[in-house]
Design a protein around this motif. Structure first.
Motif, PDB file in Angstrom:
ATOM      1  N   GLU A  30      31.457 -35.534   9.236  1.00 27.59           N
ATOM      2  CA  GLU A  30      32.582 -34.821   9.858  1.00 27.59           C
ATOM      3  C   GLU A  30      33.201 -33.786   8.927  1.00 27.59           C
ATOM      4  O   GLU A  30      33.999 -32.959   9.350  1.00 27.59           O
ATOM      5  CB  GLU A  30      33.651 -35.813  10.355  1.00 27.59           C
ATOM      6  N   VAL A  31      32.804 -33.819   7.655  1.00 28.40           N
ATOM      7  CA  VAL A  31      33.334 -32.854   6.679  1.00 28.40           C
ATOM      8  C   VAL A  31      32.313 -31.738   6.398  1.00 28.40           C
ATOM      9  O   VAL A  31      32.660 -30.649   5.968  1.00 28.40           O
ATOM     10  CB  VAL A  31      33.716 -33.580   5.370  1.00 28.40           C
ATOM     11  N   LEU A  32      31.045 -32.043   6.664  1.00 26.15           N
ATOM     12  CA  LEU A  32      29.971 -31.088   6.376  1.00 26.15           C
ATOM     13  C   LEU A  32      30.248 -29.769   7.102  1.00 26.15           C
ATOM     14  O   LEU A  32      30.441 -29.753   8.317  1.00 26.15           O
ATOM     15  CB  LEU A  32      28.642 -31.678   6.861  1.00 26.15           C
ATOM     16  N   PRO A  33      30.282 -28.643   6.376  1.00 25.71           N
ATOM     17  CA  PRO A  33      30.630 -27.390   7.045  1.00 25.71           C
ATOM     18  C   PRO A  33      29.554 -26.951   8.045  1.00 25.71           C
ATOM     19  O   PRO A  33      28.362 -27.019   7.742  1.00 25.71           O
ATOM     20  CB  PRO A  33      30.744 -26.384   5.896  1.00 25.71           C
ATOM     21  N   PRO A  34      29.986 -26.511   9.217  1.00 28.60           N
ATOM     22  CA  PRO A  34      29.024 -26.109  10.260  1.00 28.60           C
ATOM     23  C   PRO A  34      28.515 -24.688  10.027  1.00 28.60           C
ATOM     24  O   PRO A  34      28.767 -23.793  10.816  1.00 28.60           O
ATOM     25  CB  PRO A  34      29.844 -26.221  11.537  1.00 28.60           C
ATOM     26  N   VAL A  35      27.823 -24.484   8.902  1.00 31.21           N
ATOM     27  CA  VAL A  35      27.255 -23.154   8.642  1.00 31.21           C
ATOM     28  C   VAL A  35      25.777 -23.160   8.984  1.00 31.21           C
ATOM     29  O   VAL A  35      25.101 -24.173   8.884  1.00 31.21           O
ATOM     30  CB  VAL A  35      27.439 -22.720   7.164  1.00 31.21           C
TER      31      VAL A  35
ATOM     32  N   PRO B 221      30.385 -21.250  13.787  1.00 34.30           N
ATOM     33  CA  PRO B 221      30.437 -21.198  15.266  1.00 34.30           C
ATOM     34  C   PRO B 221      31.410 -20.152  15.805  1.00 34.30           C
ATOM     35  O   PRO B 221      31.189 -19.619  16.885  1.00 34.30           O
ATOM     36  CB  PRO B 221      30.886 -22.612  15.644  1.00 34.30           C
ATOM     37  N   ASP B 222      32.504 -19.853  15.091  1.00 33.53           N
ATOM     38  CA  ASP B 222      33.480 -18.884  15.607  1.00 33.53           C
ATOM     39  C   ASP B 222      33.537 -17.596  14.783  1.00 33.53           C
ATOM     40  O   ASP B 222      34.479 -16.810  14.918  1.00 33.53           O
ATOM     41  CB  ASP B 222      34.873 -19.528  15.708  1.00 33.53           C
ATOM     42  N   ASN B 223      32.517 -17.372  13.945  1.00 34.10           N
ATOM     43  CA  ASN B 223      32.433 -16.153  13.117  1.00 34.10           C
ATOM     44  C   ASN B 223      33.553 -16.025  12.101  1.00 34.10           C
ATOM     45  O   ASN B 223      33.719 -14.962  11.501  1.00 34.10           O
ATOM     46  CB  ASN B 223      32.401 -14.881  13.975  1.00 34.10           C
ATOM     47  N   LEU B 224      34.325 -17.071  11.891  1.00 37.10           N
ATOM     48  CA  LEU B 224      35.386 -17.044  10.884  1.00 37.10           C
ATOM     49  C   LEU B 224      34.996 -17.939   9.714  1.00 37.10           C
ATOM     50  O   LEU B 224      34.282 -18.929   9.896  1.00 37.10           O
ATOM     51  CB  LEU B 224      36.710 -17.535  11.502  1.00 37.10           C
ATOM     52  N   PRO B 225      35.456 -17.602   8.520  1.00 36.89           N
ATOM     53  CA  PRO B 225      35.045 -18.394   7.353  1.00 36.89           C
ATOM     54  C   PRO B 225      35.739 -19.752   7.301  1.00 36.89           C
ATOM     55  O   PRO B 225      36.655 -20.034   8.077  1.00 36.89           O
ATOM     56  CB  PRO B 225      35.483 -17.516   6.176  1.00 36.89           C
ATOM     57  N   LEU B 226      35.283 -20.564   6.389  1.00 37.67           N
ATOM     58  CA  LEU B 226      35.845 -21.897   6.144  1.00 37.67           C
ATOM     59  C   LEU B 226      36.436 -21.873   4.747  1.00 37.67           C
ATOM     60  O   LEU B 226      35.702 -21.884   3.756  1.00 37.67           O
ATOM     61  CB  LEU B 226      34.729 -22.945   6.226  1.00 37.67           C
ATOM     62  N   ILE B 227      37.755 -21.821   4.679  1.00 37.31           N
ATOM     63  CA  ILE B 227      38.418 -21.668   3.377  1.00 37.31           C
ATOM     64  C   ILE B 227      39.572 -22.660   3.307  1.00 37.31           C
ATOM     65  O   ILE B 227      40.502 -22.589   4.122  1.00 37.31           O
ATOM     66  CB  ILE B 227      38.986 -20.238   3.182  1.00 37.31           C
ATOM     67  N   GLY B 228      39.520 -23.571   2.341  1.00 29.90           N
ATOM     68  CA  GLY B 228      40.655 -24.475   2.147  1.00 29.90           C
ATOM     69  C   GLY B 228      40.236 -25.926   2.017  1.00 29.90           C
ATOM     70  O   GLY B 228      39.055 -26.241   1.827  1.00 29.90           O
ATOM     71  N   ARG B 229      41.236 -26.791   2.127  1.00 32.09           N
ATOM     72  CA  ARG B 229      41.021 -28.226   1.966  1.00 32.09           C
ATOM     73  C   ARG B 229      40.225 -28.818   3.115  1.00 32.09           C
ATOM     74  O   ARG B 229      40.276 -28.305   4.238  1.00 32.09           O
ATOM     75  CB  ARG B 229      42.374 -28.944   1.906  1.00 32.09           C
TER      76      ARG B 229
END
Lengths: 416, 416
Positions: free
Chosen positions: A222-227, A318-326
Motif C-alpha cells: 500500500e506504500v509502493l509508489p504507483p509509477v 496514474p494522475d500525471n502528478l508527482p509523488l512528493i512527501g511522507r
C-alpha cells in the motif's frame, strides 16, 4: 559494503534525487546517495525544457501550478548551484514557440491560447510570418504560433554534473550500487539494503528512483509508489549555434515534437512517448518518427549531424502528478513520479522534501494562487487505501500538522 | 619511428589492403601495413554484399565480370582465411532478392531480368506472393522480384578481424600511423614517410588507402589515383535471427535500399550515396532516408533496435572501375578505387597484386569469358597522359609483358 549511518539516504541519483540530497546537505543533514549509475537514466535522456506554460493542458491545472512554482525557483537554484559547483548549467530564458501547420492545428492552438490567457499566462499570438521572423529555420508551411516568453530551459546533463560536484563539496557519500530494498524494523524504515550486499542505515529514506521506484523489496504494497515506465526516445543533433534561438514545438501527424537548442549548437530533438515497460532500446521506428516530424517542423534539420540517440524511462503516475512527501511508512519519503517534469520540478521537490525532513509545517510553495497546496497535490497518500484518486476535493482531507522533525547530525541510536 | 626494411609496404588497412598484405606474406614477402586506424573506414561501414548479379547495371559489364571472377574466389578465400585466423567471417550464400513495388518498378525489374538472362546470369523471376513466401517480412505491396541465388555476403568487420589475426601469424608488421607521403628517390619509390616522423623503406609500395588514396604527398600528379570520396551512411539493427533469410533490395522513392541479415540477428541497412567530400558525419537526413525506405520495403523494421549508425567514404573513380596494378612510377602499385565493391573484389585484387609483385605475366583472372583481361580493365595507366578514358578499345593498348619480379626477402640495398 557498509556505509556509516547518515541522517538521510536518497535512493536514485537523477536530477531529483541529487537535488534533494543537495538541499538536505545544505541544511546540515548527513546524506548518502545510492545509484548504480548516477545521472544515467531519464535525466540523461531529458531535453531540459522548463516549459509549464507551453505544455499546459486543459485538465491539468494543478500540474501547471506546480510547474510555475518550480520555474520561479529555477533562477536562484541555477545560480546557487553553478556558484557552488563551478559548473554552468546553460540556464536559458528565451521562451518556447509553439507552432501550427494546418487550419485545424491553428484553430486548436488558438483555443489553447484563449485558455492560457484565461489563466493569465504570459503568451503572445504570432502569425506565420512572425513565427518565421522569430525562427527563420521554421518550415514555410507554419501558419501561426504562440510564444510563451516566460518558459526557460537548461541542460540536464550539466545539472547532473553540477549537482554531483556540489554534493562532493558538501561531503555527501555516493554509493554506486543498486538499492535492492528497504531495511524495515517493525514499522519503521531504518535504511536500505544494497544489491552487492551490506546496507546503508539512516533515519530517513527518500525514494527518488524514477521509473524504478516501484521495484524495491520490503516496501508494503500500500506504500509502493504507483509509477510505471514511460519510454522516451530522443536524438541529439549538432548545427551552428544560432540554428534556433529558442525552443520550438509543434504537433505533426498528431504527435508532439520539440527541438531544444544549446549554446554550443547542440539541438535536442524529442521525444517519443511509449508504454513499453522497462525497455530502453533505441528503435528504428522511434528514430523514424522523430526525424519525420522534425523535418516537417524545421526542414533544415536534415543537414545536422546526429551525435547521440538515447532512450530513457520517465516515471509516470496514474494522475500525471508527482509523488512528493511522507508515506504511510514511518521514515520513508517519496520524490518520484515526475514523468516529463523531473528537471522542471527538481527545485520545488528538493525544497519541499528538505522542509519535510526538518518537520516544518507543509507550506504552499506555490505561493498565493488559488487551489490546493503542493503538499496535497503531490501527497503520496492520495493513492493509499480508501483514497479515491478521482475525488476532486481529496486535498482537503490531507491537510495535517508537521511531522516530527529530524535534527541534523542525529547520532545513530544504539539499537541499530 | 623507423621500421625495418621490408619487401612491400601496404598503405591502408581496410579489407583490400589487408587482403593484399596477407596474400603477399603467404608468398614469402616481408610486408608492413601502415594505417592510423586499421579497419575503421569504408570496411567498417560496409554491409558485405557479394552481389555482382543483383547489382549489375546496363553499362557496366566489365564491373560485372570482375565481380563474378572475385565472387568465384570467395569460398576458398573465406575458408583459408578462417582456417588460418581462427575467426569465422559469416560467409553466406542464400542469395539476394530484389523486389519491385509499383508497376513501373516491376517493368524496370523485368527488363533488368531480361538483361541478366541475356548475360546467362542465374536469376529466377518471382511473383509478389512468391517473394513474400521466401521473405515473409516483406511489405504486402511488393509486386514481384528477381532472386539472384548465386549472390553471397559476408561480415566485413569479421573479415577485417580475421585478416588482422592472419597477418599477425604471418609476422606482418602493422604500423598504426598515417602515411604522409611517398619516399621517392630519383624516379623510383623507396618506401613511405610517416606522419609522426620516420619512414618505412620498401621495394614496393601498394597504395590501398581507399578514398584517401589521392591525398599522399610526393606522388607525381599524373600518377595520383583519381579517386574521390563517396559518402555512405548505414545503420545496424538487431532483431530475431531469421527476421530475414537472405539479402533483400528494392528501389523506393528512386533510391536503392538494402537489408543484409547476419546469423546473430543483426540487420545491416544501407546505404546513402552522397558526394560530400571528406565528410563522415552521420546526419539526420541520412538516417531519415534509410528509415523511410526500409519501412516501405520491410514494415516490421520499425520494431528493431538500432545498435549502430556510421558513415564511411567509398573510393569512387571516374569510370566506376577500380585501380589495380602497376603505375607509371616504378615501385608504386595501386589497389584502390573499389567504390562499392571493396569487399567483393578483395580476393581478386589481392591475387592480382601478388602476381604483379612476383612479376608473373598478367593473367586473365576472370577466366574464359569474352572481353578485356582484368589487367586492362583495372589498369591505373588508363587515366594517364594520352589515355582517353572514353576509348572503348583502350584495353588493347595496355597489354604488356611481365614486370621485373620482386624476389621474396630481398635484402635492403646499401644505398638506402
Amino acid at each position: 559494503m557498509n556505509v556509516p549511518h547518515t541522517d538521510v539516504v536518497v535512493v536514485g541519483a537523477g536530477v531529483v534525487g541529487l537535488s534533494v540530497a543537495w538541499r538536505a546537505a545544505r541544511r546540515g543533514y548527513t546524506v548518502t546517495v545510492a545509484d548504480p549509475a548516477p545521472g544515467s537514466g531519464a535525466s540523461h535522456a531529458a531535453a531540459g525544457m522548463l516549459a509549464p506554460v507551453s505544455e499546459v493542458t486543459y485538465t491539468e491545472e494543478p500540474l501547471l501550478r506546480l510547474g510555475l512554482a518550480s520555474l520561479a525557483r529555477w533562477p536562484a537554484f541555477a545560480a546557487e548551484l553553478s556558484g557552488e559547483a563551478g559548473v554552468e548549467v546553460d540556464y536559458r530564458t528565451e521562451g518556447t514557440l509553439d507552432v501550427a501547420f494546418g487550419s485545424d492545428d491553428l484553430a486548436a492552438l488558438g483555443e489553447l491560447a484563449d485558455f492560457m490567457e484565461k489563466l493569465a499566462l504570459p503568451v503572445d499570438r504570432l502569425t506565420g510570418r512572425e513565427c518565421r521572423r522569430a525562427e527563420p529555420m521554421l518550415a514555410p508551411s507554419v501558419r501561426g504560433g504562440v510564444l510563451a516568453s516566460g518558459d526557460a530551459w537548461v541542460d540536464p546533463r550539466r545539472v547532473t554534473a553540477a549537482l554531483l560536484a556540489a554534493l562532493s563539496r558538501q561531503g555527501v557519500t555516493l554509493v554506486t550500487d543498486r538499492v535492492r530494498g528497504l531495511a524495515v524494523e517493525g514499522d519503521v524504515v531504518r535504511g536500505v539494503r544494497l544489491a552487492r550486499g551490506g546496507r546503508v542505515s539512516a533515519d530517513r529514506v527518500v525514494l527518488a528512483a524514477g521509473a524504478w521506484s516501484g521495484s524495491l523489496d520490503g516496501v508494503p504494497p500500500e506504500v509502493l509508489p504507483p509509477v510505471r515506465p514511460v519510454k522516451g526516445q530522443i536524438m541529439r543533433l549538432r548545427g551552428d549555434p544560432g540554428f534556433l534561438g529558442r525552443c520550438v514545438r509543434g504537433v505533426v501527424h498528431g504527435s508532439h515534437v520539440y527541438m531544444v537548442p544549446r549554446g554550443d549548437g547542440e539541438i535536442v530533438l524529442g521525444a517519443t512517448q511509449e508504454e513499453m515497460g522497462f525497455d530502453t532500446r533505441v528503435t528504428a521506428g522511434g528514430l523514424w518518427e522523430l526525424l519525420r516530424d522534425a523535418r516537417e517542423l524545421v526542414p533544415g534539420v536534415t543537414e545536422l549531424e546526429v551525435t547521440d540517440v538515447f532512450a530513457g524511462l520517465r516515471p509516470g503516475t496514474p494522475d500525471n502528478l508527482p509523488l512528493i512527501g511522507r508515506t504511510a511508512l514511518e521514515g520513508l519519503l517519496l520524490a518520484t513520479g515526475h514523468h516529463r517534469g523531473g528537471v522542471l520540478l527538481c527545485p520545488l521537490t528538493a525544497d519541499f522534501i528538505a522542509g519535510e525532513l526538518a518537520g516544518e509545517p507543509a507550506q504552499d510553495l506555490g505561493g498565493a494562487a488559488a487551489g490546493p497546496p503542493v503538499a496535497a497535490i503531490c501527497s503520496p497518500l492520495r493513492f493509499g487505501p480508501g483514497r479515491a484518486i478521482s475525488d476532486p476535493h481529496r486535498w482537503k482531507k490531507e491537510e495535517r500538522g508537521p511531522s516530527p522533525g529530524l535534527r541534523p547530525g542525529s547520532p545513530a541510536p544504539e539499537a541499530r
